[in-house]
Write a protein that holds these residues in place. Sequence first.
Motif, PDB file in Angstrom:
ATOM      1  N   MET A   1       0.706  -1.235  -0.113  1.00 49.83           N
ATOM      2  CA  MET A   1       0.193  -0.111   0.184  1.00 49.83           C
ATOM      3  C   MET A   1       0.818   1.421  -0.114  1.00 49.83           C
ATOM      4  SD  MET A   1      -2.605   1.416   2.755  1.00 49.83           S
ATOM      5  CE  MET A   1      -3.824  -0.004   2.843  1.00 49.83           C
ATOM      6  N   ALA A   3       2.657   5.019   1.136  1.00 50.85           N
ATOM      7  CA  ALA A   3       2.650   5.576   2.143  1.00 50.85           C
ATOM      8  C   ALA A   3       1.344   6.629   2.341  1.00 50.85           C
ATOM      9  CB  ALA A   3       3.565   6.238   2.038  1.00 50.85           C
ATOM     10  N   ARG A   6      -1.722   5.044   3.034  1.00 51.34           N
ATOM     11  CA  ARG A   6      -1.658   4.743   4.762  1.00 51.34           C
ATOM     12  C   ARG A   6      -1.542   5.438   5.281  1.00 51.34           C
ATOM     13  NH1 ARG A   6       1.997   0.364   4.703  1.00 51.34           N
ATOM     14  NH2 ARG A   6       3.591   1.651   3.343  1.00 51.34           N
ATOM     15  N   SER A   7      -1.195   6.472   5.414  1.00 50.84           N
ATOM     16  CA  SER A   7      -1.111   7.846   5.987  1.00 50.84           C
ATOM     17  C   SER A   7      -2.890   8.800   6.194  1.00 50.84           C
ATOM     18  CB  SER A   7      -0.402   9.343   5.865  1.00 50.84           C
ATOM     19  OG  SER A   7       0.970   8.688   5.294  1.00 50.84           O
ATOM     20  N   GLY A  10      -5.100   6.388   7.893  1.00 53.63           N
ATOM     21  CA  GLY A  10      -4.498   6.411   8.816  1.00 53.63           C
ATOM     22  C   GLY A  10      -5.128   7.655  10.129  1.00 53.63           C
ATOM     23  N   TRP A  62       1.617   1.952  11.984  1.00 53.73           N
ATOM     24  CA  TRP A  62       1.795   1.462  11.433  1.00 53.73           C
ATOM     25  C   TRP A  62       1.368   3.255   9.860  1.00 53.73           C
ATOM     26  CZ3 TRP A  62      -2.829   2.922   8.205  1.00 53.73           C
ATOM     27  CH2 TRP A  62      -3.313   1.535   7.184  1.00 53.73           C
ATOM     28  N   MET A  63       1.411   3.979  10.034  1.00 46.45           N
ATOM     29  CA  MET A  63       0.797   4.761   9.064  1.00 46.45           C
ATOM     30  C   MET A  63       2.782   4.437   8.405  1.00 46.45           C
ATOM     31  SD  MET A  63      -1.657   7.073  10.755  1.00 46.45           S
ATOM     32  CE  MET A  63      -1.195   9.101   9.744  1.00 46.45           C
ATOM     33  N   GLY A  65       4.833   2.685   8.433  1.00 45.90           N
ATOM     34  CA  GLY A  65       5.414   1.545   7.588  1.00 45.90           C
ATOM     35  C   GLY A  65       6.537   0.758   7.815  1.00 45.90           C
TER      36      GLY A  65
END
Length: 70
Positions: A1, A3, A6-7, A10, A62-63, A65
């Motif tokens: 995924m 970044a 993902r941010s 999140g 998690w955000m 990575g």
Amino acid sequence: MPARLRSFIGTIIIIIMVIVYAILATSYAAANLAESPWWVHLLYFIGTGLLWVLPAMALIKWMAGRKPTK
């Protein structure tokens, strides 16, 4: 995924989590701590004010990575 995705995900989850958590914590305090002394309110809100940080830290990790390997 990617970044950025993902941010974004999140960030949305953290905003929703903080709003829901604040509503639940305040509702509980209003229903159960109404007649308690001021210091009980203080301890409760210090505790609940810090407690939301634990799931937020995991989500921020998690955000971020995985760290790139050299």
